[in-house]
Design a protein around this motif. Sequence first.
Motif, PDB file in Angstrom:
ATOM      1  N   LEU A  53       0.855  -1.180   0.000  1.00  7.97           N
ATOM      2  CA  LEU A  53       0.000   0.000   0.000  1.00  7.97           C
ATOM      3  C   LEU A  53       0.894   1.233   0.000  1.00  7.97           C
ATOM      4  CD1 LEU A  53      -2.660  -1.101   2.667  1.00  7.97           C
ATOM      5  CD2 LEU A  53      -3.016  -0.912   0.204  1.00  7.97           C
ATOM      6  N   GLU A  57      -0.641   5.035   4.071  1.00  5.12           N
ATOM      7  CA  GLU A  57      -1.500   3.954   4.585  1.00  5.12           C
ATOM      8  C   GLU A  57      -0.685   2.997   5.449  1.00  5.12           C
ATOM      9  OE1 GLU A  57      -5.062   2.527   1.970  1.00  5.12           O
ATOM     10  OE2 GLU A  57      -3.392   2.948   0.629  1.00  5.12           O
ATOM     11  N   ALA A  60      -0.054   4.464   8.812  1.00  2.19           N
ATOM     12  CA  ALA A  60      -1.244   4.410   9.666  1.00  2.19           C
ATOM     13  C   ALA A  60      -1.459   3.003  10.215  1.00  2.19           C
ATOM     14  CB  ALA A  60      -2.468   4.867   8.868  1.00  2.19           C
ATOM     15  N   ILE A  61      -1.261   2.000   9.360  1.00  2.43           N
ATOM     16  CA  ILE A  61      -1.421   0.612   9.811  1.00  2.43           C
ATOM     17  C   ILE A  61      -0.407   0.302  10.903  1.00  2.43           C
ATOM     18  CG2 ILE A  61      -1.100  -1.786   9.110  1.00  2.43           C
ATOM     19  CD1 ILE A  61      -2.287  -0.966   6.366  1.00  2.43           C
ATOM     20  N   ARG A 103      -4.784  -9.541   3.843  1.00  2.00           N
ATOM     21  CA  ARG A 103      -6.111  -9.046   4.269  1.00  2.00           C
ATOM     22  C   ARG A 103      -6.191  -7.531   4.098  1.00  2.00           C
ATOM     23  NH1 ARG A 103      -5.599 -12.125   9.142  1.00  2.00           N
ATOM     24  NH2 ARG A 103      -6.386 -14.219   8.770  1.00  2.00           N
ATOM     25  N   TYR A 104      -5.113  -6.858   4.447  1.00  3.85           N
ATOM     26  CA  TYR A 104      -5.115  -5.399   4.261  1.00  3.85           C
ATOM     27  C   TYR A 104      -5.245  -5.047   2.775  1.00  3.85           C
ATOM     28  CZ  TYR A 104      -4.119  -3.730   8.983  1.00  3.85           C
ATOM     29  OH  TYR A 104      -4.224  -3.389  10.307  1.00  3.85           O
ATOM     30  N   ALA A 107      -8.775  -5.510   1.882  1.00  6.93           N
ATOM     31  CA  ALA A 107      -9.599  -4.463   2.491  1.00  6.93           C
ATOM     32  C   ALA A 107      -9.501  -3.159   1.711  1.00  6.93           C
ATOM     33  CB  ALA A 107      -9.166  -4.232   3.941  1.00  6.93           C
ATOM     34  N   SER A 108      -8.353  -2.957   1.099  1.00  2.00           N
ATOM     35  CA  SER A 108      -8.158  -1.730   0.318  1.00  2.00           C
ATOM     36  C   SER A 108      -8.739  -1.855  -1.068  1.00  2.00           C
ATOM     37  CB  SER A 108      -6.662  -1.408   0.202  1.00  2.00           C
ATOM     38  OG  SER A 108      -6.114  -1.246   1.473  1.00  2.00           O
ATOM     39  N   ASP A 294     -10.982   6.692  -2.046  1.00  2.00           N
ATOM     40  CA  ASP A 294      -9.744   6.778  -1.270  1.00  2.00           C
ATOM     41  C   ASP A 294      -9.104   8.155  -1.320  1.00  2.00           C
ATOM     42  OD1 ASP A 294     -10.077   4.236  -0.545  1.00  2.00           O
ATOM     43  OD2 ASP A 294      -8.532   3.379  -1.818  1.00  2.00           O
TER      44      ASP A 294
ATOM     45  N   GLU B  54     -11.479  -1.604   5.846  1.00  2.00           N
ATOM     46  CA  GLU B  54     -12.451  -1.724   4.753  1.00  2.00           C
ATOM     47  C   GLU B  54     -13.708  -0.897   5.053  1.00  2.00           C
ATOM     48  OE1 GLU B  54     -13.162  -5.726   3.590  1.00  2.00           O
ATOM     49  OE2 GLU B  54     -14.883  -5.207   2.350  1.00  2.00           O
ATOM     50  N   TRP B  65      -7.224  10.172  14.831  1.00  2.00           N
ATOM     51  CA  TRP B  65      -6.070   9.818  15.653  1.00  2.00           C
ATOM     52  C   TRP B  65      -6.019  10.667  16.909  1.00  2.00           C
ATOM     53  CZ3 TRP B  65      -3.095   5.677  14.670  1.00  2.00           C
ATOM     54  CH2 TRP B  65      -3.160   5.115  13.380  1.00  2.00           C
TER      55      TRP B  65
END
Lengths: 357, 121
Positions: A53, A57, A60-61, A103-104, A107-108, A294, B54, B65
């Motif tokens: 990503l 992003e 943030a993850i 999974r991420y 999800a994106s 996005d 998601e 945040w």
Amino acid sequence: MSRVRDAGVRDAGGRRGNAPGASVGGDVIEGVWLSQPDAVGAWLDVLMGLVRLGSAEKRAIRDELDSHLRDRVRDLMLTGLHESNATREAIAELGDAAELAARYARASKSPARRRIAMNLGLFGMAGAALVTSLMALSGGGDPSHPEISVYAAPGQQRQAVPIGRVSVTGKPLEEVLRGVAQSAGKRLSVEWNSLAPLGLEPVTEVTLDVADGDLAQVFGAINAGTVRGEVASGIDHGGVMDYRIADGVLRVASAHVFDMEERVLVTIDLSAAQLRGVAEDEIHSLVTTFIEPDGWVDNGGEIAVMSIVGTKMFVKAPPRVIEGVRWIVRECGIDSSAITPSAESQQSAVRDGAPGR
Amino acid sequence: MLGRSGQRDDMELVVLSLLAEAPKYGYAITKELAAKSDGRVRLTPGVLYPMLKELEASGLIQGTWDEVKSEEEQPGEGRKRKWYRVTAKGKKRLAQRLAAHRAFRALVDALVGPETGEVTR
């Protein structure tokens, strides 16, 4: 969380899982004794290496999972676990790093995004004509589109420059771009920093064969062959390489760079849509769901921001996003008995040229 | 028996419901879910966080945040924590999911009976 002096149990070989070090949950990674916060950091490093990503992003993850792990380790220690074991268990609960990264990625790329991608493709194909029509709105507005007034003129835009045949095999990207610029009769300026997150570097090998092409075709071919798969199809406009020409210079950067530079601020009159019973939050939801979701600040993006005050919608976004917003607003307000004939005729004329139709 | 997509929809319903009560961060969601279900339902973080991403990308929830302030961390060393709240769109989705869930439960109750839950042959 305090640092641990006793690092605890050595992980056999320091590695487990599908990817190198992916499931490291112990205290030793690559044979180096680590304090517990370092064990968490090392695991997050591994995960970040697997997540495909954008840098924002990923940051943030990482921050979110780091916070989770610290909370979890603290709670597990309150149950009596030693910090080393608590750390190991907290990391293990997240599962295999490679699976989590996948999974991420899914999800994106939700089903909604895939549908949007199709719409974006249509918007993109409408391309130059739509952008050109929007450019005409700059400075004082366009009498044929009274529902939109443009605050700031967009900057330079793509130009179709024929460069003849381009055929290379396994050449470094930097060399290819130099050749392309030379064929176009332009000087070259490449912002490699913006391309690095796309996986594009000066040494990235390029293979393409474009006969009688122009710059747009060549860049499309390079993107299709080099940029990571999920963004090459145009799902994420910020995820491809793009160009602009100004003052004899072919400037190459990520599309995101140009998006940020070319944003315009517009106001859109929602009166017609509201008279038809469409609420502001419904329009907001439609826009941020269907038009490059996005990209909106509300969704964690950067390139587009919207605020609705009374009957006015203020949008700051790249021209193609503005065009999509205008299309949605028009679809919400058209064919209403509350719209006067003159307005309806103007909007119908516009709708005929709307993107994606 | 629900398939994978059904289970995922159920978890989405649960997460949206928890967030509709009050904004929460990811770890708080897992703890509250475990507490409310007496430990019978456990949403692993490896599933939860991608799901939150998601839901946020779909505009159903919104994250903000905040810096964690704790006695153990010095000023400037604070970590960030992401709080989620349900958006207007998410509330609509939640209402739809709840209505569908209740309709399905009523149908099952009508078929097998609400008390015993046993299937009559």
